[in-house]
Motif scaffolding. Structure first.
Motif, mmCIF file in Angstrom:
data_model
loop_
_atom_site.group_PDB
_atom_site.id
_atom_site.type_symbol
_atom_site.label_atom_id
_atom_site.label_comp_id
_atom_site.label_asym_id
_atom_site.label_seq_id
_atom_site.Cartn_x
_atom_site.Cartn_y
_atom_site.Cartn_z
ATOM 1 N N LEU A 293 0.734 -1.235 -0.010
ATOM 2 C CA LEU A 293 0.078 -0.015 0.040
ATOM 3 C C LEU A 293 0.926 1.102 -0.030
ATOM 4 C CD1 LEU A 293 -2.826 -1.008 2.405
ATOM 5 C CD2 LEU A 293 -2.966 -0.762 -0.162
ATOM 6 N N ALA A 294 2.065 1.133 0.650
ATOM 7 C CA ALA A 294 2.679 2.418 0.808
ATOM 8 C C ALA A 294 3.523 2.549 -0.571
ATOM 9 C CB ALA A 294 3.995 2.248 1.914
ATOM 10 N N LYS A 295 3.784 1.560 -1.426
ATOM 11 C CA LYS A 295 4.174 1.899 -2.705
ATOM 12 C C LYS A 295 2.933 2.406 -3.582
ATOM 13 C CE LYS A 295 7.497 -2.041 -2.789
ATOM 14 N NZ LYS A 295 7.872 -3.410 -3.801
ATOM 15 N N ASN A 296 2.011 2.462 -3.301
ATOM 16 C CA ASN A 296 0.765 2.857 -4.045
ATOM 17 C C ASN A 296 0.267 4.218 -3.260
ATOM 18 O OD1 ASN A 296 -0.298 0.927 -6.237
ATOM 19 N ND2 ASN A 296 0.365 -0.243 -4.515
ATOM 20 N N LYS A 297 0.991 4.730 -2.373
ATOM 21 C CA LYS A 297 0.810 6.062 -1.873
ATOM 22 C C LYS A 297 -0.574 5.902 -0.935
ATOM 23 C CE LYS A 297 4.513 7.884 -3.408
ATOM 24 N NZ LYS A 297 5.724 8.080 -2.516
ATOM 25 N N VAL A 298 -0.631 4.788 -0.328
ATOM 26 C CA VAL A 298 -1.618 4.565 0.625
ATOM 27 C C VAL A 298 -1.101 4.307 1.924
ATOM 28 C CG1 VAL A 298 -3.872 3.499 1.363
ATOM 29 C CG2 VAL A 298 -3.440 3.663 -1.106
ATOM 30 N N LEU A 299 -1.393 5.183 2.902
ATOM 31 C CA LEU A 299 -1.120 5.100 4.326
ATOM 32 C C LEU A 299 -2.085 4.522 5.182
ATOM 33 C CD1 LEU A 299 1.227 7.644 6.400
ATOM 34 C CD2 LEU A 299 -0.786 6.680 7.515
ATOM 35 N N CYS A 300 -1.838 3.493 5.810
ATOM 36 C CA CYS A 300 -2.617 2.762 6.812
ATOM 37 C C CYS A 300 -2.211 2.941 8.180
ATOM 38 C CB CYS A 300 -2.940 1.190 6.470
ATOM 39 S SG CYS A 300 -1.322 0.250 6.261
ATOM 40 N N LYS A 301 -2.855 3.676 8.783
ATOM 41 C CA LYS A 301 -2.336 4.256 10.242
ATOM 42 C C LYS A 301 -2.459 2.950 11.412
ATOM 43 C CE LYS A 301 -4.177 8.192 11.677
ATOM 44 N NZ LYS A 301 -5.166 9.337 11.687
ATOM 45 N N SER A 302 -3.423 1.893 10.828
ATOM 46 C CA SER A 302 -3.515 0.624 11.644
ATOM 47 C C SER A 302 -3.442 -0.484 10.731
ATOM 48 C CB SER A 302 -4.572 0.701 12.512
ATOM 49 O OG SER A 302 -4.935 -0.521 13.137
ATOM 50 N N ALA B 210 -17.043 6.483 10.827
ATOM 51 C CA ALA B 210 -17.324 5.469 9.925
ATOM 52 C C ALA B 210 -16.520 4.164 10.275
ATOM 53 C CB ALA B 210 -16.967 5.837 8.502
ATOM 54 N N ASP B 211 -16.844 2.975 9.695
ATOM 55 C CA ASP B 211 -15.983 1.716 10.066
ATOM 56 C C ASP B 211 -14.351 2.019 9.458
ATOM 57 O OD1 ASP B 211 -18.121 -0.374 10.938
ATOM 58 O OD2 ASP B 211 -18.932 0.853 9.311
ATOM 59 N N VAL B 212 -14.353 2.649 8.295
ATOM 60 C CA VAL B 212 -12.855 2.903 7.700
ATOM 61 C C VAL B 212 -13.237 4.440 7.303
ATOM 62 C CG1 VAL B 212 -11.106 2.501 6.116
ATOM 63 C CG2 VAL B 212 -12.694 0.688 7.116
ATOM 64 N N GLY B 213 -12.517 5.227 8.162
ATOM 65 C CA GLY B 213 -12.413 6.734 7.675
ATOM 66 C C GLY B 213 -11.228 7.045 6.736
ATOM 67 N N ILE B 214 -11.479 7.694 5.664
ATOM 68 C CA ILE B 214 -10.375 7.877 4.539
ATOM 69 C C ILE B 214 -10.184 9.152 4.118
ATOM 70 C CG2 ILE B 214 -9.399 7.123 2.128
ATOM 71 C CD1 ILE B 214 -12.007 4.989 2.305
ATOM 72 N N ALA B 215 -9.001 9.551 4.472
ATOM 73 C CA ALA B 215 -8.544 11.226 4.221
ATOM 74 C C ALA B 215 -7.671 11.338 3.122
ATOM 75 C CB ALA B 215 -7.940 11.643 5.342
ATOM 76 N N MET B 216 -7.767 12.478 2.305
ATOM 77 C CA MET B 216 -6.955 12.726 1.209
ATOM 78 C C MET B 216 -5.757 13.458 1.906
ATOM 79 S SD MET B 216 -8.377 11.798 -1.339
ATOM 80 C CE MET B 216 -7.328 12.194 -2.616
ATOM 81 N N GLY B 217 -4.532 13.120 1.287
ATOM 82 C CA GLY B 217 -3.324 13.506 2.012
ATOM 83 C C GLY B 217 -3.042 14.967 1.828
ATOM 84 N N GLY B 218 -3.657 15.743 0.756
ATOM 85 C CA GLY B 218 -3.582 17.138 0.916
ATOM 86 C C GLY B 218 -4.388 17.843 1.652
ATOM 87 N N GLY B 219 -5.251 17.258 2.400
ATOM 88 C CA GLY B 219 -6.466 17.575 3.082
ATOM 89 C C GLY B 219 -5.864 18.300 4.372
ATOM 90 N N SER B 220 -7.124 18.617 5.144
ATOM 91 C CA SER B 220 -6.804 19.215 6.586
ATOM 92 C C SER B 220 -5.789 18.277 7.594
ATOM 93 C CB SER B 220 -8.078 19.810 7.233
ATOM 94 O OG SER B 220 -8.820 18.994 7.450
ATOM 95 N N ASP B 221 -5.335 18.775 8.410
ATOM 96 C CA ASP B 221 -4.896 17.974 9.525
ATOM 97 C C ASP B 221 -5.604 17.533 10.296
ATOM 98 O OD1 ASP B 221 -2.195 18.885 8.572
ATOM 99 O OD2 ASP B 221 -2.160 20.350 10.206
ATOM 100 N N LEU C 206 -7.198 5.650 7.061
ATOM 101 C CA LEU C 206 -6.429 5.529 5.873
ATOM 102 C C LEU C 206 -6.108 7.058 5.107
ATOM 103 C CD1 LEU C 206 -7.767 2.383 3.732
ATOM 104 C CD2 LEU C 206 -5.817 2.666 5.228
ATOM 105 N N ILE C 207 -4.837 7.019 4.718
ATOM 106 C CA ILE C 207 -4.843 8.205 3.740
ATOM 107 C C ILE C 207 -4.305 8.224 2.618
ATOM 108 C CG2 ILE C 207 -3.468 10.515 3.992
ATOM 109 C CD1 ILE C 207 -3.210 10.262 7.025
ATOM 110 N N LEU C 208 -5.200 8.652 1.537
ATOM 111 C CA LEU C 208 -4.543 8.588 0.198
ATOM 112 C C LEU C 208 -3.743 9.473 -0.136
ATOM 113 C CD1 LEU C 208 -8.175 7.654 -1.320
ATOM 114 C CD2 LEU C 208 -6.477 5.963 -0.352
ATOM 115 N N LEU C 209 -2.543 9.326 -0.262
ATOM 116 C CA LEU C 209 -1.373 10.463 -0.305
ATOM 117 C C LEU C 209 -1.456 11.000 -1.852
ATOM 118 C CD1 LEU C 209 1.402 8.777 1.650
ATOM 119 C CD2 LEU C 209 -0.055 10.432 2.562
#
Length: 1106
Positions: A415-424, A817-828, A836-839
């Protein structure tokens, strides 16, 4: 050093590192004033609670990644994370925090003490000196308890079982084995110790490597802050902050250090729930409100979030000197809480353990009640202990914990190679079960790169260039276009980066959000914004937020030299030199309620906002919105100074209510602005793939319904805007029995449903039930509370909900949500709330869903590989030995070798399997029914695989004994009572070799099991797992794992030391080759089953397929 201390008012990093119990306020420069922090007895000496985020129940706290500035709550009492500091250390920490004085100093004193000019910021020399003095703005993590970590490495997982089994084997050797202790029992005890040592080493290595992976992933998170240095604003990495830096705070920011507020808007509020557990945001202030440093509102603490407004602050403490850094030293990481997947795995293991203990207990009871009495000496006490140990150790799949850990780590890397950050790590598996995905529009489905395309005064529309031409050529009647440009430029929270002012407008850097940035560029194209701003001085403002949906500024003339009638004053306005100008920008449906007039495009006096005029204005708004444009209304009002009582101060909280209730009324509409935010090019394909994966894709936005539907149609979320249902199409009191349920198999698209925030407030339970059955839904004009309710209503109906967003208003629903997904350029704030963060690209969510399903599939394959030989086929020799008096045809040592050596590496190789074709065409997993282990799975493992393996191995072993002259009919029910013609020594030697044959047969047939289990539905020919040129199919680890497993098989069977100690033997060549023909047969049998499942998808085999 003394000079530095006098200016900076804090100890430097070197000092604090060299002082055991530092007190940063013990120098002569510090004004000592005690602040009481009540100390409690027990562990929580600070009396400060360390709490989880509100309403956040997912994930394990120890594995969550929270970015460069890890959020640590100060309260330091959580069941999962317990402080280990002694009372003396806690008392010192409490004293340190209590003696902080920054909040009691005036703004001027703070700036003077830190040697900083609020208009220019620090210069380069000051920054270099402070950086060397205080170090980077990073908090050192608390030191791990190495002793407890190694205890967990040794006894964690199945380590404790292995240790107990080893001790029992030692006891069975001596003293119970006296006077003739069996060397095999000693060898077995030593082997178990060696296996435990290897497992310990693996646990330590895996912990280290996983830590490195997660640390590298956390470094991908964006972490910058807007800082004033050398008289110019710049975005800098947060770790470069030093005390004295002037930073700008805006909506959605997370504070990177402790700051003292020096300028705040009237609506600046900070969310401290992450730090203190307070559920309500705290109004910020520049004045001290409490003697307690942790309670006063003029201090911003590291990790807290800006949820509304804006402001400026001066950094007073960084890194380990922040409140977070001081308290972090008191905490040590404890055991993480179990996630859903871990609990399911634990249930599976407990079931297996319960079965093992039950069978072991039955064996003991049978031995004590019958076997030891009727057939004395057949199984003595040491042998009984070894049998019990064999049952327990062999029955449990020891390779499973390693497989789980490696599988999740592999997925995280991919996932990291695909720029997806999984916090857990466990979050990804939950994403694989999501069946409803709700997505915000702006910044998620769109690029968040807005451009002003149209402006209008009443129905007079034009683009930016045409508006500029009117102003420049003098054809702007009544300065209506200039007024519009003035409000666009002044009532704006964005600003141009001073270092790029010499560049064309389109290339200039802008500090601000996408909407304000686009409007600022538009205003600059119409006329230089500096000309509008210079005559005015801001005295009050309210920043835009998702609740009020407008921004407001109140300005007074900058000086007596200001123009007689500065824009946006109209030519017909009666304007006095002391009068003020109120300007608003926001949603038309909100601001129109406050408007009474509208500028006349002909240049005459403003027109009353009659129904006819309002209809003409609304027609323009709806026309733009239907094209997918975001429409904002701009308004103004001249405020005579006499309307504002002299007893009011612009800084008083009461003044904000006065502005809202008295001044922000009777406004004059200046015009409309239309902005375009293009949808991301990959969104339609992403929506199509998600739909194909059985996931419904809904849009949830705060924008107008017309705009939302237009964008949704462009993105493929809505199939046709001509077939729409609204709230009127949902009967209010329809019985639940009459509501047609959503059928994922029905591909006929019903009319799409469009609901607004107003609709949501009025909907009944029946209407919610009906709404949740639609395939396509657009929720428009929603507030943060309504977004949260949407998630809750879907969850109430047992849907697994994923929520995507990037703004502050998305944070509550991201948490819920069961899974919260944020965009990497979004707010802190959004990134803090998400799992999850889509970078980069939003389309990477497809990869995340695919690997979420893959991790579950691979774990099932691992379990399926381990069970047939590792439990069933090892159990049968013991049961036949006890019940039928047959010799134990597989030795206890060989059972353990299979379980902890030969099966482990092939099982781990399953973790590296690539996604199977069709993985994203299957419906999502039903978390209530589709467990890791179910009856279909056990039927396949034990019935389809286990019985053939056991029968083949058993037949080969007893066939060998038959060839050696030991007939099966003579040894069954013999209980060591062999016929007199049999030589006991020869029989014992034949049994030893037969045991090795059983051993070889099982391990050989597991090769066929491995190849068959690699795919669930596809043929091995379709999957082409050995096509090395295809990166998406090959698994480099399968063949090496099989080779290593077979090497161990020969190693333990042919090395003389093991033959002497473990009584293993080499086997005839036919018994080496025949098991591989059995393996091929097992593979062909499973290929036939898969073919019938594919050929008859609704047939009997398909219904019972795992």
């Amino acid at each position: 050093m003394l000079i530095d201390l006098e200016h900076d008012g804090a100890m430097d990093k070197r000092s604090i590192d060299s002082t055991p119990h530092h007190n940063p306020q013990t120098h002569t420069h510090t004004l000592m004033k005690s602040v009481t922090i009540q100390e409690k007895s027990g562990d929580n000496a600070l009396g400060l609670d360390r709490r989880r985020r509100a309403n956040h129940s997912r994930g394990d706290s120890a594995s969550r990644i929270v970015g460069e500035f890890r959020t640590l709550s100060i309260d330091v009492t959580e069941s999962q994370q317990r402080p280990t500091a002694n009372p003396a250390q806690k008392a010192v920490a409490a004293k340190d925090i209590a003696e902080l004085e920054w909040h009691n100093l005036s703004v001027d004193e703070v700036l003077q003490r830190l040697s900083v000019n609020p208009k220019a910021g620090l210069d380069e020399q000051q920054v270099k000196r402070k950086l060397s003095q205080f170090g980077p703005n990073e908090v050192k993590p608390p030191k791990d308890n190495q002793f407890m970590k190694w205890i967990n490495y040794i006894f964690g997982g199945f380590g404790s079982l292995l240790m107990i089994a080893s001790v029992l084997c030692f006891i069975a050797w001596k003293p119970l084995g006296q006077p003739n202790p069996a060397l095999a029992n000693l060898a077995l005890a030593v082997v178990l110790l060696v296996v435990n040592a290897v497992q310990t080493a693996f646990n330590a290595w895996q912990d280290y490597s996983t830590g490195r992976v997660m640390a590298s992933i956390s470094g991908l998170l964006p972490s910058s802050v807007l800082v004033l240095r050398n008289s110019s604003k710049a975005h800098l990495p947060a770790k470069e902050l030093v005390p004295g830096d002037i930073i700008y705070i805006s909506l959605g920011n997370k504070l990177p250090a402790d700051i003292r507020f020096i300028d705040v808007s009237s609506d600046l509020k900070m969310d401290r729930s992450i730090l203190t557990g307070e559920s309500e945001p705290i109004q910020a202030s520049i004045d001290v409100t409490d003697d307690n440093f942790l309670e006063t509102k003029n201090i911003g603490l590291q990790g807290t979030l800006c949820v509304s407004g804006s402001g400026m602050g001066v950094v007073i403490q960084t890194g380990d000197l922040t409140v977070f850094g001081r308290v972090a030293k008191l905490s040590a990481t404890g055991a993480p809480s179990l996630t859903t997947l871990q609990k399911e795995i634990l249930r599976f293991v407990l079931v297996i353990v319960a079965l093992a203990l039950t069978i072991a207990l039955i064996v003991v009871i049978l031995w004590g009640a019958w076997l030891n009495k009727k057939h004395k000496g057949f199984i003595n006490t040491p042998t009984l202990i070894i049998d019990v140990v064999s049952v327990c150790v062999a029955f449990i799949p020891e390779g499973l914990p390693a497989s789980i850990t490696i599988s999740l780590a592999v997925i995280a890397k991919r996932l990291a190679k695909n720029k997806v950050l999984c916090k857990s790590l466990m979050t990804v598996e939950t994403l694989g079960a999501v069946n409803v995905l709700c997505s915000d529009k702006t910044g998620t489905l769109t690029e968040n790169k807005m451009t002003v395309t149209n402006i209008a005064v009443l129905q007079d529309e034009c683009d930016i260039q045409q508006g500029r031409d009117r102003i420049v050529s003098g054809q702007d009647e009544g300065n209506v276009m200039a007024q519009l440009a003035a409000v666009m430029g002044i009532c704006n929270a964005a600003s141009f980066d001073e270092s790029t002012l010499d560049q064309p407008v389109s290339l200039r850097l802008v500090n601000g959000d996408a909407t304000d940035s686009a409007i600022l560029r538009g205003a600059e194209l119409l006329r230089p914004v500096a000309e509008f701003i210079s005559p005015w001085t801001e005295v009050f403002k309210v920043n835009f937020n998702s609740k009020t949906k407008f921004m407001l500024k109140l300005c007074r003339p900058a000086s007596s030299d200001s123009p007689v009638r500065p824009l946006p004053c109209g030519p017909n306005d009666v304007y006095g030199s002391d009068d003020l100008m109120l300007m608003c920008k926001g949603a038309p449906d909100v601001l129109l309620k406050r408007c009474a007039y509208i500028n006349d495009p002909a240049g005459s006096s403003p027109l009353p906002l009659t129904e006819d005029v309002l209809a003409r204005l609304t027609a323009v708004q709806e026309k733009w919105a239907s094209k997918g444009q975001r429409v904002l209304l701009l308004a103004r009002r001249m405020i005579p100074r006499t309307l504002i009582s002299k007893e009011y101060s612009f800084d008083q909280p009461e003044f904000a209510d006065f502005v809202n209730q008295e001044l922000n009324q009777q406004l004059t509409v200046v015009g409309l602005v239309g902005l375009v935010d293009p949808s991301r090019h990959d969104i339609p394909e992403t929506v199509r793939i998600m739909r194909g994966a059985g996931i419904r894709f809904f849009m949830v936005t705060g924008d107008f319904a017309l705009t939302a539907v237009a964008i949704a149609e462009q993105c493929g979320i809505v199939s046709s805007s001509s077939r729409l249902h609204h709230m009127n199409d949902l009967p209010r009191a329809r019985s639940s029995d009459l509501i047609e349920r959503f059928d994922p198999e029905n591909l006929d698209v019903n009319p799409s449903l469009v609901l607004t925030g107003t609709d949501l407030m009025e909907m009944s339970e029946s209407q919610w039930e009906q709404a949740c059955q639609y395939r396509e839904i657009v929720f428009a004009r929603t507030t943060p509370e309504q977004k949260l309710r949407i998630v809750k209503e879907l969850q109430k109906r047992e849907y697994v909900v994923g929520m995507t967003g990037d703004g502050v208003n998305d944070a509550p629903s991201l948490k819920a949500a069961d899974v919260g997904i944020a965009m990497g350029g979004g707010s802190d704030v959004a990134m803090e709330a998400a799992d999850l963060i889509l970078l980069e690209s939003f389309s990477s969510i497809v990869v995340a869903v695919e690997y979420g399903r893959l991790v579950f599939d691979n774990l099932r394959k691992t379990c399926l590989y381990l069970l047939p030989a590792g439990t069933f086929s090892e159990l049968m020799p013991i049961l036949l030995n006890v019940l039928l008096g047959l010799p134990q045809i597989l030795s206890s040592l060989q059972m353990i070798i299979i379980s902890v050596v030969t099966d482990v590496l092939p099982a781990i190789s399953m973790c590296f399997e690539k996604p199977e074709a069709g993985l994203l065409t299957r419906p999502p997993r039903n978390t209530k029914k589709d467990h890791l282990i179910n009856w279909r799975f056990l039927l396949h493992a034990y019935g389809f695989l286990g019985i053939p393996e056991c029968l083949c191995a058993m037949s080969m072993a007893f066939w060998y004994l038959q060839k050696q002259g030991f007939r099966f009919s003579d040894i069954v029910l013999a209980y060591n009572g062999l016929p007199p013609q049999y030589d006991p020594a020869a029989f014992a030697e034949a049994v030893n070799r037969a045991q090795s044959i059983y051993f070889f047969t099982l391990v050989g047939m597991q090769t066929g099991n491995l190849l068959a289990t690699r795919t669930r539905r596809l043929s091995i020919l379709q999957a082409k797992p050995f096509k090395w040129s295809d990166e998406n199919r090959r698994n480099y680890w399968t063949i090496p794992a099989v080779i290593v497993a077979l090497s161990f098989l020969f190693f333990f069977s042919y090395v003389p030391f093991f033959q002497h100690t473990f009584l293993t033997r080499g086997v005839p060549i036919e018994h080496i080759l025949i098991p591989f023909t059995f393996a091929i047969g097992l593979l062909l049998l499973d290929e036939s089953r898969k073919y019938l499942v594919r050929r008859y998808p609704r047939g009997f085999l398909a219904r019972i397929a795992w």
